[in-house]
Design an enzyme around this catalytic site. Sequence first.
Site, PDB file in Angstrom:
ATOM      1  N   HIS A  56       0.855  -1.186   0.000  1.00  0.00           N
ATOM      2  CA  HIS A  56       0.000   0.000   0.000  1.00  0.00           C
ATOM      3  C   HIS A  56       0.892   1.237   0.000  1.00  0.00           C
ATOM      4  CE1 HIS A  56      -3.945  -1.812   1.783  1.00  0.00           C
ATOM      5  NE2 HIS A  56      -3.364  -2.649   0.952  1.00  0.00           N
ATOM      6  N   GLU A  58       0.877   3.903   1.815  1.00  0.00           N
ATOM      7  CA  GLU A  58       1.329   4.335   3.138  1.00  0.00           C
ATOM      8  C   GLU A  58       2.501   3.493   3.627  1.00  0.00           C
ATOM      9  OE1 GLU A  58      -1.795   3.623   2.124  1.00  0.00           O
ATOM     10  OE2 GLU A  58      -3.253   4.396   3.559  1.00  0.00           O
ATOM     11  N   CYS A  86      -6.449   2.108   5.728  1.00  0.00           N
ATOM     12  CA  CYS A  86      -7.092   0.849   6.104  1.00  0.00           C
ATOM     13  C   CYS A  86      -6.544   0.396   7.463  1.00  0.00           C
ATOM     14  CB  CYS A  86      -6.812  -0.202   5.024  1.00  0.00           C
ATOM     15  SG  CYS A  86      -5.098  -0.784   5.021  1.00  0.00           S
ATOM     16  N   CYS A  89      -2.655  -0.216   7.397  1.00  0.00           N
ATOM     17  CA  CYS A  89      -1.875   1.017   7.315  1.00  0.00           C
ATOM     18  C   CYS A  89      -2.002   1.845   8.591  1.00  0.00           C
ATOM     19  CB  CYS A  89      -2.293   1.817   6.089  1.00  0.00           C
ATOM     20  SG  CYS A  89      -1.858   0.967   4.549  1.00  0.00           S
TER      21      CYS A  89
END
Length: 162
Positions: A56, A58, A86, A89
């Site tokens: 992801h 992040e 999410c 993260c």
Amino acid sequence: MNGMEQDHYYMQMAIEEAEKAAAKGEVPIGAVIVHQGEVIARAHNLRETSQNAVTHAELLAIQEACQKLGNWRLEDTNLYVTLEPCPMCAGAILQSRIPRVIYGARDSKAGCVDSLYRLLNDERFNHQCEVTENVLADECGGLLTKFFRAIRETKKKKKRLL
């Protein structure tokens, strides 16, 4: 630059990262980490490219920032991300001790900063974050809407050809 102008400036950089993701066929999410007024990390989603669930934006930005600072504690940083983080993260944000998170659009299906849970402000954890939401939210959300609309249209066209 005042605080809001600064947030818009760095969120625009995160949007540029999200656009890079979209150009690769990735979900358009971008992240930027700023330390003492300097951008130390920029990243975008790479799950499809890497076939790795944890790539992801992040997490990639956090990893880059840790390498740049030579420290897992990202104190005195700000994380700018185009979509509400999410649970995975949000956990990494807490673990890396990022004190401030600024995000664009809410994520009603997986957001764990404000939408489904409030993990970054849960006092049961030993670290909490200051959160600023809805920075350039329309632009951030628009990237996602456009991306998923194109995917749906492509699927419809393929069905018609069968």
